[in-house]
Design a protein around this motif. Sequence first.
Motif, PDB file in Angstrom:
ATOM      1  N   GLU A  20      -1.396  -7.226  -0.840  1.00 45.14           N
ATOM      2  CA  GLU A  20      -1.285  -6.783   0.544  1.00 45.14           C
ATOM      3  C   GLU A  20      -0.457  -7.762   1.357  1.00 45.14           C
ATOM      4  N   SER A  23      -3.658   1.923  -2.681  1.00 45.23           N
ATOM      5  CA  SER A  23      -4.384   0.663  -2.847  1.00 45.23           C
ATOM      6  C   SER A  23      -3.416  -0.427  -3.282  1.00 45.23           C
ATOM      7  N   ARG A  25       0.833  -1.204   0.000  1.00 48.25           N
ATOM      8  CA  ARG A  25       0.000   0.000   0.000  1.00 48.25           C
ATOM      9  C   ARG A  25       0.870   1.258   0.000  1.00 48.25           C
TER      10      ARG A  25
END
Length: 455
Positions: free
Chosen positions: A228, A195, A143
């Motif tokens: 992530e 994101s 991120r």
Amino acid sequence: MLSCTPAAVLVLMVASRDWSLFPIAAGEKNLKSPQNVNVEIVDHNFILKWNWDDEPNSNVTFSAYYQNPDKMSNWIQLIGCQNVTGTKCTSTLTSITIFEKIRVRIRTEKGHETSPWYNVSSFVPYQIAQIGPPEVQLEAEDRAIKIIISPPGTINSSMWVTDSFTYNLVIWKNSSSVEKINLTVYHRDTIYDLSPETTYCLKVQARLRKQKKIGSYSPVLCINTTAEHIPPRPKNVEVDAAYNKYVLKWDYPYENMNFQVQYLLGYYKRSPADYSNKWKTISDCKNIISRQCDLSKEIKEGIFYLRVRASNGTITSFWSERKLDTNIKTRIDPPSIEVKSSEDSLSVYIRENSGKSEKIPMSQDYPLIYEVTYWENASNIENKMIVKEKLCKVSDLQPLVLYCFKVKALLESDKNNKSSEFSNVVCSKITPVVLWSAIEKSPCHFRRTNRRLYN
């Protein structure tokens, strides 16, 4: 003094031509000089451009020279601008003093023939220099995007050696429908809260704020953030600051995690050098399970960068980072007040609030002054005064009129006028007596000098 617009190319034209100052060489009567000569300096590159439309196939060349009129009488060859066949040449400023005035001249040559000199008005290289694009390298995290910026120019360039750049970054998702975001970054920085698994594009320009110089943007670079990371980095990292106490707080979705907190002195961020080994671990927050860290023992006045990461055994998250400027972040709690009536005045008693977690009064470390505001309850016209004492007596008020008071605290030595919120509002009125006497000057610098008689 010369001035320039950074986005434009400064054209330095000849101020005057007194040909008597320049002897005409034999055979130069028929050879024309270059025309419309201009100088452009980008970083360390000295670019000379001119027009010459006469006999394009006549095998002529051009040569340029420079001179420091305050220090030398001779003219020196401008390296890279000798026997040039085109109408442009590029030199470097390695041998030129960039903060001193210089003059440039150029002529046409053909065999033994030379034209008259075309003389460019004198100028200071640093004043007209433009900032080129910086070099940018990217590294993706889940991120976040890590950025390494090399300042404009080269290692051997003398143009910006005494300057400290800041950088404006424009970043956007790789979609025309998404709004672009402008950020101020440093040589080595990280853009957080992006994101995961998303393509971002960005460009960077260098700036010198004091000199009001703005550079050109770097080429657009795009990079994909990764999936992530597990475990995720801490989120909602904020600093709760009250007076000289600073507590870093964060959120984390999982239990049974340990946390480590580090800090970096702010000036390291402004340096182009690698500061990765300059981070210091907060001694009380090396391996804690709490989601907050008291920084007060090691963080004093100034600008700091704070970061926290989570771990569980050998599994470690990425860092989450926040900036702390103590001059901006320090919070002053509002005081409380009590108003007491006497026969000729109203006295305002001010009490400090120490804050939820601070036992020592703020004035012990930060001298405070107070802004007292009062008004008639039936009016919206306010009167203000600044006092140092915690007891303020206000006279020159009308008896039987209800007056309302509120007070806020200010740091006495703070140039940014940092203040608390206002206290609670307290209203009171003077109770009249048969005789009013002359009242001496109060601590609030109000004085009553007349007598009134009431039944």
